[in-house]
Design an enzyme around this catalytic site. Structure first.
Site, PDB file in Angstrom:
ATOM      1  N   CYS A 276      -3.922  18.024   4.228  1.00 24.54           N
ATOM      2  CA  CYS A 276      -5.063  17.851   3.060  1.00 24.54           C
ATOM      3  C   CYS A 276      -5.516  16.463   2.946  1.00 24.54           C
ATOM      4  O   CYS A 276      -6.227  16.026   3.440  1.00 24.54           O
ATOM      5  CB  CYS A 276      -4.702  18.333   1.731  1.00 24.54           C
TER       6      CYS A 276
HETATM    7  N1  SAJ Z   1       3.034  10.396   0.162  1.00 20.71           N
HETATM    8  C1  SAJ Z   1       3.499   9.191   0.029  1.00 20.71           C
HETATM    9  N2  SAJ Z   1       3.406   8.323  -0.884  1.00 20.71           N
HETATM   10  C2  SAJ Z   1       3.136   8.942  -2.150  1.00 20.71           C
HETATM   11  C3  SAJ Z   1       2.738  10.376  -2.334  1.00 20.71           C
HETATM   12  C4  SAJ Z   1       2.692  11.235  -1.120  1.00 20.71           C
HETATM   13  O1  SAJ Z   1       3.687   8.405   1.063  1.00 20.71           O
HETATM   14  O2  SAJ Z   1       3.373   8.679  -3.272  1.00 20.71           O
HETATM   15  C5  SAJ Z   1       2.747  10.947   1.672  1.00 20.71           C
HETATM   16  C6  SAJ Z   1       3.641  12.012   1.765  1.00 20.71           C
HETATM   17  O3  SAJ Z   1       4.913  11.741   2.323  1.00 20.71           O
HETATM   18  C7  SAJ Z   1       2.755  13.045   2.945  1.00 20.71           C
HETATM   19  C8  SAJ Z   1       1.388  12.579   2.492  1.00 20.71           C
HETATM   20  O4  SAJ Z   1       1.497  11.515   1.539  1.00 20.71           O
HETATM   21  O5  SAJ Z   1       3.053  12.544   4.135  1.00 20.71           O
HETATM   22  C9  SAJ Z   1       0.749  13.694   1.567  1.00 20.71           C
HETATM   23  O6  SAJ Z   1       1.428  13.921   0.432  1.00 20.71           O
HETATM   24  P1  SAJ Z   1       1.149  14.991  -0.777  1.00 20.71           P
HETATM   25  O7  SAJ Z   1       2.208  14.647  -1.832  1.00 20.71           O
HETATM   26  O8  SAJ Z   1      -0.104  14.402  -1.388  1.00 20.71           O
HETATM   27  O9  SAJ Z   1       1.272  16.419  -0.367  1.00 20.71           O
HETATM   28  P2  SAJ Z   1       0.329  17.339   0.352  1.00 20.71           P
HETATM   29  O10 SAJ Z   1      -0.476  16.944   1.507  1.00 20.71           O
HETATM   30  O11 SAJ Z   1       0.966  18.571   0.200  1.00 20.71           O
HETATM   31  O12 SAJ Z   1      -0.990  17.339  -0.914  1.00 20.71           O
HETATM   32  C10 SAJ Z   1      -1.106  18.448  -1.619  1.00 20.71           C
HETATM   33  C11 SAJ Z   1      -2.433  18.520  -2.116  1.00 20.71           C
HETATM   34  N3  SAJ Z   1      -2.831  19.847  -2.615  1.00 20.71           N
HETATM   35  C12 SAJ Z   1      -4.042  20.313  -2.475  1.00 20.71           C
HETATM   36  O13 SAJ Z   1      -4.969  19.690  -1.711  1.00 20.71           O
HETATM   37  C13 SAJ Z   1      -4.350  21.626  -3.184  1.00 20.71           C
HETATM   38  C14 SAJ Z   1      -2.638  17.320  -3.080  1.00 20.71           C
HETATM   39  O14 SAJ Z   1      -3.985  17.608  -3.866  1.00 20.71           O
HETATM   40  C15 SAJ Z   1      -1.651  17.511  -4.317  1.00 20.71           C
HETATM   41  O15 SAJ Z   1      -1.725  16.572  -5.335  1.00 20.71           O
HETATM   42  C16 SAJ Z   1      -0.359  17.366  -3.546  1.00 20.71           C
HETATM   43  O16 SAJ Z   1      -0.208  18.479  -2.492  1.00 20.71           O
HETATM   44  C17 SAJ Z   1       0.779  17.396  -4.502  1.00 20.71           C
HETATM   45  O17 SAJ Z   1       0.726  16.506  -5.516  1.00 20.71           O
HETATM   46  O18 SAJ Z   1       1.907  17.721  -4.120  1.00 20.71           O
END
Ligand code: SAJ
Length: 457
Positions: A276
């Protein structure tokens, strides 16, 4: 209501006699199909993959967040089925499209899955049907791309059939938020469209949030995920800044997070993974570019997040340097390769970029990740299996151990105790130690618990 078909469809939605279809039975489609079945609708799943269809028909789930018992129960009640026969679309009243919207190598949207699904739906579209696109996409897709395909045979959207967009907000593995309790934004082409889509979802989802058009709903999703990508980019840049300023970014973020308003913590990392966050913002910047607008924040965040794997490799090189070692010829263990903690998903995982860069510099790399027993050579180019365990002898046999994904299952104290060098990109090693080098924290000093600096040896 202005469409002659709307009252009858509304009544059948409300008395649960509609047959609802979900096209695309992945981590978005299958949970939605089950929620529709649980709401009393007859739910029919459509997918090109016979394995998915056979699993569902056998009452078994392949999506961790969907228990097999839920499928089996609905199968037994005769309210859930699945098929690869898309001609069955001629017998449904509503169709939710939950197919992938990836990026091409050129970072342009790949709409091929959406177009293929919509063309198939158009072949079987009957008057009075409600079609809802859920795949994350650029603003204007529903109106400019989907609608003309569905109208090819002369049916008119808003009059003869209904068309809406509702972004998926599924967060795989999230124990707290699921399809039923996350508010559902929905934008319809006409008032009838949004009213019917709202009625359909209201039976399955606790809160439905109607907005004025499909493109508003499309933009809502892109703002949500661009917000994350840009803020992750910001904190990664702050981390690189802290590295040069001799400040511990993890301590900074933790203290900033005590602000009860106007701040939301994000954390540095080895890069941006997942299906995403690295993808969605580029759907928005692509569309903006079509209108001559340059989405600078998105491009810059992409650049900063994309530079993090290189920053991690440099951190590893600096750590080896304190032992008068080079990356070339060093044995390096990667701890955690999934794109984020406690899941098995490797899509766009930055660990793969770090591993490629290390290998290009002559390092001998291994990895351990209990969620990813084997890497898929077709995705990421490594034909490798995880080492089985982290015993002291194994740890001591590596010149450097790099923590890229902080799965909770790892014993970080033991990793620090038995490794010569540890590079920590996730602040997994909560108590700094002289042999630990952390992303975004001073490489040459570690702060003891009394707050004094101690020079790393
Ligand atoms: N990440 C960081 N630092 C952070 C947060 C994330 O480096 O503070 C990295 C993670 O390690 C990963 C990437 O970013 O590699 C994405 O992480 P994510 O926490 O955004 O997780 P996703 O990709 O599973 O995003 C999903 C998304 N859900 C949908 O699109 C419906 C996002 O909108 C959500 O906010 C997120 O999950 C969530 O909050 O878990």
């Amino acid at each position: 209501m202005t469409s002659p078909y709307a009252p009858a469809l509304k009544a059948r939605i409300e008395n649960r006699s509609v047959r609802t279809a979900v096209v695309g039975l992945g981590y978005v489609g299958l949970p939605l199909l089950v929620e529709f079945g649980r709401s009393g609708y007859h739910a029919v799943g459509f997918d090109l993959d016979p394995a998915k269809v056979n699993a569902i028909m056998a009452g078994t789930s392949y999506i961790p967040d969907v228990p097999s018992s839920a499928i089996a129960e609905l199968r037994a009640a005769g309210r859930l089925s699945a098929t690869t026969d898309f001609t069955e679309l001629a017998n449904v009243d509503t169709v939710n499209i939950c197919v992938p919207t990836p990026l091409r190598k050129t970072k342009d949207p790949d709409m091929s899955y959406v177009v293929s699904a919509v063309e198939t739906i158009a072949e079987h579209l009957r008057p009075g049907t409600l079609v809802i696109l859920e795949s994350t996409t650029y603003p204007g897709t529903t109106d400019e791309l989907v609608r003309p395909i569905l109208e090819r045979k002369g049916l008119v959207a808003g009059r003869d059939f209904f068309l809406a967009f509702s972004p998926e907000r599924v967060d795989p593995g999230n124990a707290k938020f699921n399809t039923r309790n996350v508010p559902k934004v929905v934008g319809g082409l006409t008032p009838d469209c949004v009213e019917l889509a709202t009625a359909l979802y209201s039976a399955a989802i606790e809160k439905v949030v109607p907005v004025s058009s499909p493109r508003v709903a499309e933009m809502v999703k892109l703002l949500e995920n661009t917000f994350r990508a840009v803020n992750i980019g910001l904190v990664n840049e702050i981390a690189l800044m802290c590295d040069t300023l001799g400040i511990d970014v993890w301590e900074v973020v933790e203290a900033a997070a005590t602000k009860p308003f106007g701040f939301m913590p994000f954390y540095p990392g080895p890069g941006l993974g997942g299906h995403c966050i690295p993808i969605d913002p580029f759907y928005l910047s692509w569309k903006a570019k079509q209108s001559g607008f340059e989405a600078r924040f998105i491009e810059l965040a992409g650049h900063v997040n994309g530079s993090m794997p290189q920053a991690v490799v440099q951190k590893i090189a600096d750590a080896l340097n304190t032992r008068r070692k080079s990356v070339n010829g060093s044995k390096i263990l990667i701890v955690g390769v999934a794109y984020k903690r406690d899941i098995d998903d490797m899509r766009e995982s930055p660990a793969l970029d770090v591993m490629h860069m290390l290998q290009q510099r002559g390092a001998d790399i291994s990895y351990i990740d209990p969620y990813v027993p084997k890497l898929d050579p077709a995705h990421g180019g490594f034909d490798m299996a995880s080492i089985p365990e982290l015993d002291p002898r194994t740890l001591a046999s590596f010149d450097c151990v790099a923590i890229l994904t902080d799965h909770k299952v790892f014993d970080y104290a033991a990793i620090v105790e038995h490794s010569d060098l540890v590079v920590d990109t996730r602040n997994a090693v909560k108590r700094p130690a002289p042999n630990v080098f952390r992303l975004g924290a001073p490489a040459t000093a570690t702060t003891t618990k009394e707050g004094h600096s101690a020079v790393a040896v």
